[in-house]
Scaffold this motif. Structure first.
Motif, short mmCIF file in Angstrom:
data_model
loop_
_atom_site.label_atom_id
_atom_site.label_comp_id
_atom_site.label_asym_id
_atom_site.label_seq_id
_atom_site.Cartn_x
_atom_site.Cartn_y
_atom_site.Cartn_z
N ARG A 103 41.61 37.31 -26.16
CA ARG A 103 40.53 37.85 -25.35
C ARG A 103 39.19 37.22 -25.63
O ARG A 103 38.21 37.52 -24.99
N THR A 104 39.15 36.38 -26.62
CA THR A 104 37.85 35.84 -26.97
C THR A 104 37.47 34.73 -26.01
O THR A 104 38.31 34.06 -25.45
N MET A 163 35.08 41.20 -31.47
CA MET A 163 36.41 40.61 -31.32
C MET A 163 36.89 40.03 -32.64
O MET A 163 38.07 40.08 -32.95
N TRP A 164 35.99 39.45 -33.37
CA TRP A 164 36.45 38.80 -34.58
C TRP A 164 36.97 39.81 -35.59
O TRP A 164 37.73 39.47 -36.48
N PHE A 168 39.12 41.95 -35.03
CA PHE A 168 40.56 41.99 -34.83
C PHE A 168 41.25 40.91 -35.63
O PHE A 168 42.36 41.08 -36.10
N MET A 169 40.57 39.81 -35.73
CA MET A 169 41.22 38.68 -36.40
C MET A 169 41.08 38.74 -37.91
O MET A 169 41.73 38.00 -38.62
N GLY A 181 42.73 39.41 -30.48
CA GLY A 181 41.38 38.88 -30.61
C GLY A 181 41.28 37.47 -30.05
O GLY A 181 40.38 37.13 -29.29
N LEU A 182 42.25 36.64 -30.41
CA LEU A 182 42.24 35.25 -29.94
C LEU A 182 42.44 35.16 -28.44
O LEU A 182 41.87 34.30 -27.78
#
Lengths: 417, 274, 283
Positions: B96-97, C1-2, C4-5, B93-94
Motif C-alpha cells: 500500500r505504500t 505505513m512503515w 506495518f513493516m 505495508g509494502l
C-alpha cells in the motif's frame, strides 16, 4: 475473520509455553553433562553407550552423526574455542589437524598416571601411534580399521584363480570374472574422501607414496602415474558409476553378488556373513592386498578438547573406563579391537572368519601420511585422480596439476621454508 | 478447455499413470523401509518378500524419533506463528505504500535469498554461541523466521496487490483507522493467501537441515538431522533412514491436505497478474 | 505505513545483518578455519576465483543443468496443469499426490533418488537388467550424470510449477477461449495463441523463482554424484561448499558466495526487464 487471528495468537502462546521448559532447563549450566560429538557406526554407537555408564554420577550427552557433519560441527566448536564440546571422536586425519591447530589436550601425563589402573600398556603399538602427533599422545584408541582384499572364494575356485599377489594378477582376475551387466570383476569406491583410501595400497606398493619426508608431493612421479594407470585399467572391469560409490554402495555391491572382488574395510566383513544383509553368506574370503599390501589403516580415537570446562582427569578416566578390555570384547564383531589381548584371542579368531586376515592386514598396513593438512591436500589430489581415472584428463597432467596445487596450498600454510 | 466426456477417461488414465511414475521414488523408499537389506537391494528387484516393520519400530520407539518429531513440529509451528503475521504486516505495508523505493527494498530482500545458505552457517554459529542459544528452540525459530521473511513478504504482497485499493479507502472513509481497515476488511479477503504462505513457511522450517544441524543439539534435534545421522557405515542404517524418511512425510502430508482447499484458491489470487 | 513493516524488518535486521555482513566481510579475508589469524587481503579472493578455470567450468555446468531443469519443469508443469484443468474428477487427489515430491525433505528425497539411479542395484538398473537391457551409466558418465541431475531436480520441483500454473489457469477468463473456439480455432491453436500469451507473466514469474533457487541447489548433487565423474556435474554451490568446508578456506568460499549472489541477481534483473509491465507488478 477476527477469530482466525485469535486462533493464531493462541497457537503462538502455546508454542512459547512449550518452549519455556527448554529455556528454563538451560539455565542450570552446572549440571550440563559431558558433551560428545562423534561419527556414527555400530561400533561407535556401542562405545558411546558405554561412555554413558562408564563413571557413576557422570552424565554424558552423545551426539552421533555422519562423519562429515561431525567434523564440521567439531571444527565450528573448536575454532571458536567453545567450551560446549568436551570429548570428541577423531580419526587419524582429523586428529593430526586438530592437534596442530592446538585444539586437543595432550594426554601423555594422564596416560602415564593411569597406565596401571586401566592397563594401558596392552594397547597395540600401531594404534597408539595412530593417536599421536608430533610425539605426543592426543587420543585413546577405539578401533583401528584397515582394508582387506575381499574376493568371492566360490567364483575364484570355479575359474581356477588364486588370490592375486601382484597388481597385474589383480587386474587379470577382475577381467576374468567380469560378466556385465549382471556381475563385474571388481568394485571400486571412488567418491570424495574414499579415493585416497582406495589408492593407498597401489600408491605405496607400485608408486612411491604420497609425499616425501619434506612433504613435497611425489605421487606424480613415474611410478605414481603407473599406479593411477593401474586403477584406470582396473576401472574397465568395475561396476559402473564408481565415482558415486562410497563405502555403503561398495558393501552392497559385494553382498548382492554384483562384484567378484574389491578392497573392503574390516568393519564391513561381518555384514557379508549376515543373511539379513547379504546374499553371499560364507562365500567371501579375505587376504592381503597384492605386492605387500601397505594398504590404508585408520584409527578411530576419542580425544579431549583443550577448551573444555570440565576436569580433564575425570574425562580421561571416563574414556579409559569405557574402552576397557571387557567392553572391547563385547564390541569384537563391530570393531577391530586395538587391545592385543582381544585381537589375538584364538576363540575370537575362530568365531569371526575374517579375524586372521585382519591380523595379517594390520601387520602390513600403512597409515595415511601424518600431515595435518592431509584432508585438504587429499581434496585436491582425489579430484585430480578421479579426473585421470575417468579420462577427463591425461594421468600425468592431472597428477602434475594436483602436485602443483598441493604445493601451493602447503606453502601458504607455512611449509617449505 | 476440452471437457468432452469421452476425453475424460484417457485423460484420467494418463494422469493416473503419470502420478504413479512420479511417486516411484517415494514408493520405492517405502518398500526399502519394510524389507531387510538383502531383499531391498536385490537384482532383479524382489516384489515378493517378507515385509518387516522392524525398522519403523526401531526408528520411532528405540531411537527416539518421536522426540525429534515433536521438536520439528515445535519449530515449524513456532516459525509459522511468527513469520506469517509479521510478514503479512510488512507485505501490506509494502503493497500500500507509495514510496518509490518499495520495489528496490523488495529486491533487496530477495537478494538475501540468493546468497548460498551454507556460508551463513559459520556466522550463525558464532552468533548463537555468543548468546548461549545453541540447542534452544528460539534460535532455530528466529533463524527460520528471518530466512523465511523475504519469500513470505514477497508472496503476501502479491496477494495484497490483488485487493483493490478502493476497499481500503472505503473502510477509511467509514471511520476505521489503518490497522482496523487492515484487520477487519482486507485481511479476510486474502485468507487463501495466508494458507499458501503458512504451508510454504511450515515446509521450509520442517525440512530444514543445515541450520538445524548447526543450531540444535541433543535436546532440540529435528527429524531431518536425525535421519541424516544414519547415512552410511552399515547397511541397516539405510533401512532405518528409509523408515525415518517415510515417517517424516506424514505430518506434512496431513497439513497439506488440511490447507489444500485454500491452496488452489490462494495461488489463484496471488500469483496471477493479468 | 512503515509501522506495518517494522516487526518484519526488525527481525530480519537483527538476525540476518550480522551473518550476512560477516559472510561478506570474510570474502575480503584469508580466513583458514584451522586456526591462525584471518588477514585482510582485499579483492585477492575474487581475482583468484575469476581466474580459476574450474570456477568457469562449474558455472557452465550449473547453467546447463539449471537451464535444462527449469525448461523441463516448465513444460511438464504446464502440461500437467493443462491436464488438471481439463479433468473434471479426481483433481484434488491427483494434485495432492503429485505435490508429494516437493514436500519430501530435500536430503531424504536425494537418498530416495540415489536408490533409484545407483548402479547396479538401484531400481532402474535392476529392472533394466532383468529385461536384458544394458543400463546407462546414470551417475558415472559425464553426460548421463547431468541428465540424471536434471531429472532429479525436475522430479522435486515440477509439482511447484504445476500447482502455480494450474492456479493461473483457474483464474483464466474462459470467455476469451470460447470466443476463439467459436472462431474456429482448434485445441492446439487455442493453446498457442490464447492461453500461453495470457500466462506469460506468470510463467516468467515462476521461471524466475525456480532459476533463483535452482542455482543454489546442493543436496541433490552432493548425495548423488558429489560433482562427479571428475568435475562433470560440479556446480558452483558444491564448489563453494568444498572450498569452505573441505579446504577450510572460508574467505575464498565467501567470495564465491558473493559472486553467486551477483550472478543470480543479474539474472533475475534481466528476467524482470524482459517482462511486460504487467508482469513486473509481481515483483
Amino acid at each position: 475473520m477476527p477469530h482466525a487471528i485469535g486462533r493464531r495468537h493462541l497457537f503462538a502462546t502455546a508454542t512459547m509455553g512449550l518452549a519455556a521448559p527448554a529455556i528454563l532447563r538451560r539455565a542450570n549450566a552446572a549440571d550440563v553433562p559431558v558433551q560428545l560429538i562423534s561419527h556414527r557406526y555400530p561400533g561407535l554407537e556401542y562405545y558411546a553407550d558405554k561412555l554413558k555408564s562408564a563413571l557413576p554420577n557422570v552424565a554424558v550427552d552423545t551426539r552421533l552423526m555422519q562423519a562429515p557433519d561431525a567434523i564440521q560441527l567439531q571444527r565450528l566448536a573448536l575454532s571458536s574455542s567453545s567450551n560446549q564440546l568436551d570429548i570428541l571422536w577423531a580419526n587419524s586425519i582429523t586428529l593430526a589437524s586438530y592437534a596442530k591447530s592446538g585444539w586437543l589436550e595432550p594426554l601423555d601425563d594422564l596416560w602415564a598416571k593411569h597406565k596401571d589402573e586401566f592397563n594401558l600398556g596392552d594397547y597395540n603399538q600401531g594404534s597408539v601411534a595412530g593417536c599421536s602427533y608430533n610425539g605426543h599422545i592426543y587420543g585413546m584408541p577405539i578401533t583401528t580399521n584397515t582394508m582387506l582384499y575381499a574376493y568371492r572364494g566360490d567364483l575364484y575356485d570355479e575359474k581356477g584363480l588364486q588370490p592375486a599377489t601382484t597388481w597385474d594378477d589383480y587386474v587379470a582376475n577382475a577381467k576374468t570374472l567380469n560378466a556385465p551387466p549382471r556381475r563385474y570383476g571388481v568394485t571400486l569406491a571412488l567418491k570424495s574422501d574414499m579415493v585416497n583410501n582406495e589408492l593407498q595400497s597401489v600408491m605405496n606398493t607400485v608408486g612411491d607414496g604420497w609425499f616425501d619426508k619434506d612433504w613435497r608431493p611425489v605421487f606424480n612421479d613415474d611410478r605414481g602415474v603407473k599406479a593411477v594407470e593401474i586403477i584406470k585399467h582396473l576401472s574397465q572391469y568395475c561396476v559402473p558409476g564408481f565415482t558415486a560409490v562410497h563405502n555403503d554402495e561398495h558393501s552392497v555391491n559385494m553382498s548382492q553378488d554384483i562384484a567378484a572382488q574389491g578392497q573392503q574395510w574390516a568393519t564391513r566383513c561381518a555384514t557379508m556373513d549376515n543373511p539379513d544383509k547379504s546374499r553371499v553368506v560364507g562365500k567371501i574370503k579375505w587376504t592381503v592386498m597384492p605386492q605387500g599390501g601397505k594398504q590404508v589403516m585408520i584409527s578411530d580415537t576419542y580425544c579431549i578438547s583443550r577448551y573444555t570446562a570440565k576436569d580433564k582427569d575425570m574425562l580421561f578416566r571416563l574414556l579409559a573406563s569405557a574402552l576397557r578390555e571387557e567392553n572391547q570384547r563385547g564390541a569384537a564383531a563391530l570393531a577391530t579391537p586395538p587391545r592385543n589381548a582381544v585381537l589375538n584371542d584364538p576363540a575370537l579368531q575362530a568365531k569371526y572368519r575374517w579375524y586372521p586376515a585382519v591380523s595379517q592386514c594390520l601387520a602390513v598396513a600403512q597409515p595415511l601420511p601424518a600431515l595435518p593438512e592431509f584432508s585438504e591436500a587429499s581434496e585436491i589430489f582425489n579430484k585430480r585422480i578421479v579426473q585421470a581415472v575417468v579420462g577427463q584428463m591425461e594421468t600425468k597432467a592431472a597428477l602434475d596439476a594436483a602436485a602443483t596445487e598441493v604445493q601451493a596450498m602447503l606453502k601458504e600454510r607455512g611449509y617449505y621454508k | 478447455m476440452n471437457r468432452r466426456a469421452s476425453f475424460q477417461i484417457p485423460l484420467l488414465i494418463g494422469l493416473g499413470a503419470f502420478t504413479l511414475i512420479n511417486l516411484i521414488p517415494i514408493l520405492w523408499g517405502f518398500l526399502i523401509s519394510i524389507r531387510q537389506p538383502s531383499d531391498a537391494f536385490a537384482i532383479p528387484p524382489k516384489l515378493i518378500f517378507d515385509p518387516t516393520l522392524i525398522f519403523h519400530y526401531e526408528v520411532w520407539m528405540e531411537r527416539g524419533f518421536l522426540t525429534f518429531l515433536f521438536n520439528s513440529l515445535v519449530i515449524a509451528a513456532g516459525t509459522v506463528c511468527i513469520s506469517v503475521p509479521i510478514g503479512t504486516l510488512a507485505a501490506y505495508g509494502l503493497a500500500r505504500t507509495r514510496a518509490r523505493h518499495s520495489r528496490s527494498l523488495l529486491f533487496g530482500l530477495l537478494a538475501v535469498r540468493m546468497f548460498p545458505q551454507i556460508l551463513l552457517a559459520i556466522p550463525f554459529f558464532v552468533m548463537a554461541r555468543a548468546l548461549n542459544l545453541i540447542d534452544s528452540y528460539w534460535m532455530m525459530i528466529l533463524a527460520m523466521v528471518a530466512i523465511n521473511q523475504p519469500f513470505t513478504v514477497w508472496l503476501m504482497r502479491s496477494f495484497f496487490l490483488d485487493v483493490p485499493v478502493e476497499l481500503d479507502e472505503a473502510a477509511l472513509i467509514d471511520g476505521c483507522n489503518r490497522w482496523q481497515a487492515f484487520r477487519l476488511i482486507v485481511l479476510p479477503t486474502v485468507r487463501p493467501g495466508l494458507a499458501v504462505t503458512a504451508l510454504f513457511s511450515a515446509l521450509l522450517a520442517y525440512n530444514e537441515f543445515l541450520f538445524a544441524l548447526i543450531l540444535t543439539g541433543s535436546r532440540t534435534k529435528t527429524l531431518p538431522v536425525a535421519i541424516a545421522e544414519y547415512g552410511g557405515e552399515d547397511i541397516s542404517y539405510w533401512s532405518l533412514s528409509a523408515a525415518g524418511a517415510i515417517g517424516i512425510m506424514l505430518p506434512v502430508v496431513l497439513f497439506t491436505i488440511a490447507v489444500q482447499r485454500n491452496l488452489i484458491r490462494g495461488l489463484t489470487f496471488g500469483a496471477v497478474k493479468g | 505505513m512503515w509501522l506495518f513493516m517494522l516487526p518484519s524488518l526488525a527481525v530480519m535486521t537483527v538476525v540476518l545483518v550480522y551473518p550476512l555482513a560477516s559472510a561478506i566481510y570474510y570474502s575480503f579475508l584469508r580466513y583458514y578455519l584451522g586456526g591462525g589469524t584471518p588477514q585482510f587481503i582485499g579483492l585477492a579472493n575474487y581475482v583468484e576465483l575469476l581466474g580459476d578455470e574450474r570456477f568457469w567450468g562449474d558455472l557452465l555446468n550449473t547453467v546447463i543443468i539449471v537451464g535444462a531443469s527449469v525448461a523441463l519443469q516448465l513444460v511438464m508443469g504446464m502440461a500437467l496443469a493443462l491436464a488438471l484443468y481439463a479433468a473434471t474428477r479426481g483433481v484434488r487427489l491427483i494434485s495432492l499426490l503429485n505435490f508429494l515430491p516437493n514436500v519430501v525433505t530435500p536430503v531424504v528425497g536425494a537418498i530416495f533418488l540415489k536408490w533409484l539411479f545407483i548402479g547396479r542395484f538401484g531400481l532402474l538398473d535392476s529392472t533394466l537388467i532383468s529385461f536384458d537391457i544394458y543400463p546407462p551409466n546414470w551417475l558415472g558418465d559425464p553426460v548421463w550424470a547431468k541428465i540424471t541431475l536434471i531429472l532429479a531436480d525436475t522430479w522435486k520441483f515440477m509439482p511447484f510449477l504445476m500447482l502455480v500454473l494450474y492456479a493461473g489457469l483457474q483464474a483464466f477468463d474462459t470467455q476469451l477461449l470460447e470466443a476463439a473456439q467459436i472462431d474456429g480455432a482448434n485445441a492446439w491453436q487455442r493453446l498457442r495463441y490464447v492461453i500461453l500469451p495470457m500466462m506469460k507473466p506468470l510463467i516468467l514469474f515462476v521461471v524466475a523463482i525456480r532459476a533463483m533457487d535452482a542455482f543454489r541447489f546442493f543436496d541433490l548433487v552432493y548425495v548423488l554424484t558429489n560433482g562427479g565423474p571428475g568435475t562433470a556435474t560440479e556446480t558452483v554451490t558444491l564448489y563453494t561448499y568444498q572450498i569452505g568446508f573441505r579446504m577450510l578456506e572460508v574467505g575464498k568460499a565467501s567470495a564465491l558466495g558473493v559472486i553467486t549472489l551477483v550472478i543470480v541477481a543479474a539474472m533475475i534483473a534481466g528476467l524482470i526487464f524482459m517482462m511486460s509491465r504487467r508482469g513486473r507488478e509481481a515483483f
